[in-house]
Design a protein around this motif. Structure first.
Motif, PDB file in Angstrom:
ATOM      1  N   VAL A   1      26.366  44.639  37.980  1.00 62.66           N
ATOM      2  CA  VAL A   1      27.586  44.799  38.774  1.00 62.66           C
ATOM      3  C   VAL A   1      27.484  46.016  39.692  1.00 62.66           C
ATOM      4  CG1 VAL A   1      30.056  45.319  38.644  1.00 62.66           C
ATOM      5  CG2 VAL A   1      29.066  43.583  37.146  1.00 62.66           C
TER       6      VAL A   1
ATOM      7  N   SER B   1      27.339  46.194  43.719  1.00 65.07           N
ATOM      8  CA  SER B   1      28.295  47.025  44.450  1.00 65.07           C
ATOM      9  C   SER B   1      27.572  47.957  45.429  1.00 65.07           C
ATOM     10  CB  SER B   1      29.135  47.846  43.468  1.00 65.07           C
ATOM     11  OG  SER B   1      30.072  48.646  44.150  1.00 65.07           O
TER      12      SER B   1
ATOM     13  N   SER C   1      28.428  37.661  45.495  1.00 64.91           N
ATOM     14  CA  SER C   1      29.665  37.425  44.760  1.00 64.91           C
ATOM     15  C   SER C   1      29.425  36.478  43.586  1.00 64.91           C
ATOM     16  CB  SER C   1      30.726  36.839  45.693  1.00 64.91           C
ATOM     17  OG  SER C   1      31.993  36.847  45.086  1.00 64.91           O
TER      18      SER C   1
ATOM     19  N   THR D   1      28.040  38.645  40.888  1.00 59.83           N
ATOM     20  CA  THR D   1      29.111  39.406  40.240  1.00 59.83           C
ATOM     21  C   THR D   1      29.886  38.526  39.268  1.00 59.83           C
ATOM     22  OG1 THR D   1      29.308  40.753  42.241  1.00 59.83           O
ATOM     23  CG2 THR D   1      31.119  40.864  40.668  1.00 59.83           C
TER      24      THR D   1
ATOM     25  N   ALA E   1      34.913  43.408  37.256  1.00 60.48           N
ATOM     26  CA  ALA E   1      33.633  43.203  37.931  1.00 60.48           C
ATOM     27  C   ALA E   1      33.821  43.029  39.428  1.00 60.48           C
ATOM     28  CB  ALA E   1      32.914  41.990  37.329  1.00 60.48           C
ATOM     29  N   GLN E   2      34.779  42.183  39.825  1.00 61.34           N
ATOM     30  CA  GLN E   2      35.010  41.973  41.253  1.00 61.34           C
ATOM     31  C   GLN E   2      35.558  43.229  41.929  1.00 61.34           C
ATOM     32  OE1 GLN E   2      34.339  39.808  43.540  1.00 61.34           O
ATOM     33  NE2 GLN E   2      33.403  38.228  42.249  1.00 61.34           N
TER      34      GLN E   2
ATOM     35  N   PHE F   1      32.619  45.485  42.590  1.00 59.16           N
ATOM     36  CA  PHE F   1      31.843  44.925  43.700  1.00 59.16           C
ATOM     37  C   PHE F   1      32.550  45.140  45.037  1.00 59.16           C
ATOM     38  CE2 PHE F   1      31.011  41.075  46.355  1.00 59.16           C
ATOM     39  CZ  PHE F   1      29.700  41.351  46.686  1.00 59.16           C
TER      40      PHE F   1
END
Length: 390
Positions: A19, A23, A128, A131, A142-143, A146
């Protein structure tokens, strides 16, 4: 979201290394594409002796090749995942911008910008998806991590002009070639893990019983477009609104707005795992509304504070919309990312052009008056989003 998919995905633990690597690549990608390209238009105009129409072509080509192409890349990679696009995409995104330090004509400038945009468009769906696969049961967190990388890149991009390129000129962009190599290495070091996870999820994906919720997708896309118009409109028209300030000071104001938005993105994603994505979406838009309405009537330090809270609240749903879109499109995870990230940003650029015409007719204050009502409309529409199944 189907119960079978949640129970299976929760077995996979949160992969912190993947992750944060994703990012980091997102930061480098958006630093150059969403952050630096719009800010560099002034330098391109003077260096290549362009008129205003030619100058705006740079932003148009960047948006068309990066943002609008993301749903197309997402559709293609949903049919057949192409994990190698993760590293190659961010490499081309950074390299394309670096090569504009060489160019001496508009056609070559647009070609390099197109290369950068296509790299960004190819990067986002696979990143994505990665992720999503690394999140386990903590999808919001997690999102958010990111997306914070991308938002931070957008915030720091304009600062590269007064801090670095103002003294080096466009030739200073050549220093981003080593950054492109760094981005390639950062993406490549998690590619073996991502290949394994994609292979593992291929069989599971065939067992998904949930159907794509097209009406919900349409409502969510409209909300994303409204938020994007608000975000891009503030960034583009803020220097014109504070016309008595220097370019450097105006860019610092933009940094406050986008920096607060990056913090809001992270906190919003974490909180959504506890209260739910739909509720977080409604709250973020409702909280942003009074600050949006107040901002056109403030000045000085008060304006900075209002801008900070405005950016924090309106962008706190940034990661949440990606998770919601993935829930509404369980069979097309990469397409969901392309719609929620790429298409929304591209639509924001188109909206900025529309708002530019309004500013020519009625003035910049009218633009900010329009922007102030967009979060309220988004909050009302959020009530019509379907509730995610547990």
């Amino acid at each position: 979201m189907p119960e079978t998919e949640v129970s299976r995905s929760s077995v996979v633990s949160f992969n912190r290394r993947a992750v944060f690597s994703l990012s980091g690549t997102h930061f480098l990608n958006d630093l150059v594409t969403s952050g630096m390209v719009p800010a560099l238009v002034v330098m391109y105009k003077h260096a290549l002796h362009l008129n205003y129409t030619q100058s705006t072509l740079v932003v148009l080509v960047s948006y068309l090749t990066s943002s609008v192409m993301q749903p197309i890349f997402g559709t293609l990679t949903d049919k057949k995942p192409r994990v190698w696009l993760l590293g190659a995409g961010v490499f081309l995104a950074v390299l394309g911008l670096a090569l504009t330090g060489f160019v001496h004509s508009l056609p070559w400038l647009l070609i390099c910008i197109a290369i950068s945009g296509l790299g960004s468009g190819a990067f986002h769906p696979e990143a994505s998806r990665g992720t999503h696969l690394a999140a386990g049961s903590r999808r919001g967190m997690a999102q958010s991590i990111f997306q914070v990388g991308g938002n931070a890149g957008q915030a720091f991009g304009p600062l590269m002009i007064p801090l670095f390129l103002a003294s080096t000129g466009l030739k200073g962009l050549l220093w981003f070639i080593p950054v492109a190599i760094l981005a390639l290495g950062l993406g490549a070091q998690i590619t073996p893990w991502l290949n394994r996870r994609v292979a593992e999820s291929a069989g599971r994906r065939r067992q998904i019983t949930g159907e794509n919720n097209i009406p919900g997708v349409i409502v969510l896309v409209i909300i994303i477009i409204l938020r994007s118009w608000c975000q891009v409109g503030v960034v583009v028209f803020l220097p014109f609104y504070f016309h008595n300030l220097s370019i450097q000071t105006s860019e610092l104001f933009n940094f406050v707005f986008m920096g607060a938005g990056a913090l809001g993105t992270f906190i919003g994603g974490v909180v959504s795992d506890r209260i739910g994505q739909k509720r977080l979406m409604m709250l973020s838009m409702l909280i942003a509304t009074p600050f949006a309405l107040l901002f056109p009537h403030t000045h000085g330090v008060v304006a900075v504070l209002v801008l900070l809270f405005f950016g924090f609240s309106v962008l706190s749903s940034f990661a949440v919309t990606v998770v919601l879109m993935q829930m509404l499109l369980p069979k097309n995870i990469a397409l969901a990312s392309g719609l929620s990230i790429g298409f929304g940003v591209g639509a924001g650029g188109i909206g900025a052009t529309f708002l530019g015409g309004i500013s020519d007719l009625f003035g910049v204050p009218t633009v900010f008056a329009i922007l102030s009502f967009l979060p309220l409309i988004g909050a009302v529409l959020s009530a019509f989003l379907p509730r995610a199944q547990k």
